[in-house]
Design an enzyme around this catalytic site. Structure first.
Site, short mmCIF file in Angstrom:
data_model
loop_
_atom_site.label_atom_id
_atom_site.label_comp_id
_atom_site.label_asym_id
_atom_site.label_seq_id
_atom_site.Cartn_x
_atom_site.Cartn_y
_atom_site.Cartn_z
N PRO A 134 -0.84 7.90 20.85
CA PRO A 134 0.67 7.73 22.06
C PRO A 134 1.44 6.42 21.21
O PRO A 134 3.04 6.73 21.06
CB PRO A 134 0.48 8.26 23.00
CG PRO A 134 -1.16 9.15 22.80
CD PRO A 134 -1.67 8.29 22.40
N THR A 164 -5.44 15.64 12.34
CA THR A 164 -5.58 16.26 11.61
C THR A 164 -7.28 16.59 11.50
O THR A 164 -7.75 15.49 11.52
CB THR A 164 -5.04 15.86 10.18
OG1 THR A 164 -3.88 15.97 9.89
CG2 THR A 164 -5.55 17.12 8.78
N GLN A 344 18.19 26.32 -1.74
CA GLN A 344 19.08 26.44 -2.09
C GLN A 344 19.88 27.80 -3.81
O GLN A 344 20.76 28.85 -3.93
CB GLN A 344 19.68 25.01 -2.88
CG GLN A 344 21.72 25.43 -2.58
CD GLN A 344 22.48 24.90 -1.61
OE1 GLN A 344 21.50 25.07 -0.40
NE2 GLN A 344 23.20 25.50 -1.92
N GLY A 347 19.50 31.35 -2.59
CA GLY A 347 20.37 31.48 -1.80
C GLY A 347 19.94 32.09 -0.78
O GLY A 347 18.98 31.66 -0.28
N GLU A 371 0.90 9.39 6.56
CA GLU A 371 0.09 8.65 6.01
C GLU A 371 1.23 7.42 5.54
O GLU A 371 1.36 7.05 4.49
CB GLU A 371 -0.66 8.58 4.61
CG GLU A 371 -1.55 8.58 4.06
CD GLU A 371 -2.43 8.61 4.50
OE1 GLU A 371 -2.63 9.73 5.55
OE2 GLU A 371 -4.25 7.94 4.42
N THR A 373 5.25 5.99 7.21
CA THR A 373 6.26 7.32 6.82
C THR A 373 7.10 6.51 4.95
O THR A 373 6.48 4.80 5.31
CB THR A 373 7.17 6.56 7.89
OG1 THR A 373 7.91 5.77 8.01
CG2 THR A 373 6.76 6.95 9.04
#
Ligand SMILES: Cc1cc2nc3c(=O)[nH]c(=O)nc-3n(C[C@H](O)[C@H](O)[C@H](O)COP(=O)(O)OP(=O)(O)OC[C@H]3O[C@@H](n4cnc5c(N)ncnc54)[C@H](O)[C@@H]3O)c2cc1C
Length: 388
Positions: A134, A164, A344, A347, A371, A373
């Site tokens: 944390p 993970t 995009q 649409g 892994e 940032t």
């Protein structure tokens, strides 16, 4: 053959590796991809995919024969990460995490440790890599989990977050600080914790934006005891093992991102070849052609860097940390851009769940965060040019 197909054909693989790649491509397209939507919606761990991957014996490809594996090249491993991640990003990261967690054991473990522990993973077990806490994310040296020696055992206390495979792993590569060694960096040590160890508990599973079928667990260690023989190297060797290992997992995370990017690119190309507006297919508009050219060229160039770096690793090169950082942030930034542009290009349909583009955009985001940032990687690359 288009430019991406030509690039795939040019990847340097042996005939056995090429056959395996073809089998993985077929498994990914026929079994893993069709299950991806359900896995995303339900957040159910992709056990069927893990079983199918193990039927092909894929864990064995990164484990030496002496420990139950059938090791192939790093290049071959990365092609499989990309193909599986293209079909289902959750399954891709579940499988790749086995490699990320076990590579340090392969590279740094003793013969006794490797003979005792690796056959479990070669035979289809799951592994987890436990670094983050944390209060210790980008700066792992802030970790507070402690390892205390007690006779021929090590007693673990503390916690990890965002792990993970944390609730399903058979083996954990666990980083902590050695009680009795001073210094935030000097005390970092690493050991193997086995599933079912008393005092190990899963305290939380995250509900996530993307890669929703992979599990992400918070773990607590309450006086967990592991044999001293599970310590990798010596107390205090953790940081150098961490850095060396991350160099090999970063191209893997890049391959994961490039799998997502490929999926988004292929779906977008298929859609804009079909969809018509103002009497023309969308791809017939020049502005769209320019966009597609930019996306395709970025994909080709970044993938080429992936295969070039993989070949250098296969040739035994060790000094490629900055090269891996460049690859990691460019590949994963591209995954995010590709999926966003993909939405995009589709649409309103891109924004809805009928097409997988919406999922790809959510799956892509984490690749820029884990892994290391992408800000941290940019900092590493920029700093590498500082003159003394
Ligand atoms: C789904 C998921 C799976 C994960 N799997 C694992 C796992 O298996 N094992 C494991 O150990 N960890 C895992 N992680 C943790 C992941 O690696 C961390 O989230 C990541 O390293 C960032 O740490 P943080 O979240 O604490 O962010 P922080 O470090 O708090 O960063 C917050 C923000 O500040 C920026 N920042 C921090 N430092 C700097 C700096 N020096 N310069 C510029 N900007 C900076 C960051 O880029 C970021 O934007 C996982 C996380 C997630 C969400």
């Amino acid at each position: 053959m288009n430019v991406l197909e030509r690039l795939d054909k040019s990847i340097s693989l042996t005939s056995d590796e090429r056959m395996l790649f073809d089998s993985v491509q077929s498994l990914a397209a026929k079994q893993i991809a069709p299950r991806a939507e359900h896995a995303d919606r339900s957040c159910e761990f992709p056990w069927e995919n893990v079983r199918a991957i193990n039927e092909l014996g894929l864990n064995a490809m990164f484990i030496p024969e002496a420990y139950g594996g059938a090791q192939l090249s790093y290049t071959a491993y990365l092609t499989c990460v990309r193909e599986i991640s293209k079909a289902c990003a959750s399954t891709g990261i579940v499988w790749a995490t086995n490699y990320h967690a076990m590579k340090p054991l392969i590279d740094w473990g003793s013969e006794e440790q490797k003979s005792r522990l690796l056959p479990r993973i070669a035979g289809g077990g799951l592994a987890a890599l436990a670094i983050t806490e944390p209060g210790a994310g980008s700066d792992a040296t802030g970790m507070k989990t402690t390892f205390r020696e007690d006779g021929d055992e090590i007693v673990i206390n503390g916690s990890k977050t965002f792990i993970t495979n944390g609730d399903v792993a058979d083996l954990f590569l666990l980083f902590g600080k050695w009680d009795g060694i001073a210094g935030a960096k000097e005390s970092i040590s690493v050991l193997i914790l086995e599933k079912g160890t008393p005092g190990l508990s899963v305290v939380r599973l995250e509900e996530k934006m993307g890669t929703r079928a992979s599990s992400t667990a918070s773990l607590a260690f309450d006086n967990c005891r592991v044999p001293r023989s599970n310590l990798l190297r010596e107390p205090g060797d953790g940081l150098k093992i961490l850095f060396a290992s991350l160099n090999k997992s970063r191209p893997s995370v890049a391959a994961h991102g490039l799998g997502i990017a490929r999926a988004a690119f292929e779906d977008a190309v298929n859609y804009i070849n079909e969809r018509k507006q103002s009497g023309k297919r969308i791809l017939e508009f020049q502005g769209i052609q320019f966009l597609l050219a930019d996306l395709a060229s970025e994909l080709v160039l970044i993938e080429s860097w992936l295969w070039q770096l993989a070949a250098r690793v296969d040739a035994g090169e060790q000094d490629f940390g900055i090269d891996a950082s460049i690859l990691k942030y460019r590949a994963t930034d591209l995954a995010m851009r590709m999926a966003t542009e993909g939405v995009q290009l589709l649409g309103g349909y891109g924004y809805c769940k009928d097409y997988r583009m919406e999922r790809l955009m959510r799956d892509a985001k984490i690749t820029q965060i884990w892994e290391g940032t992408n800000q941290v990687h940019r900092q590493l690359v920029g700093r590498s040019f500082l003159q003394r």
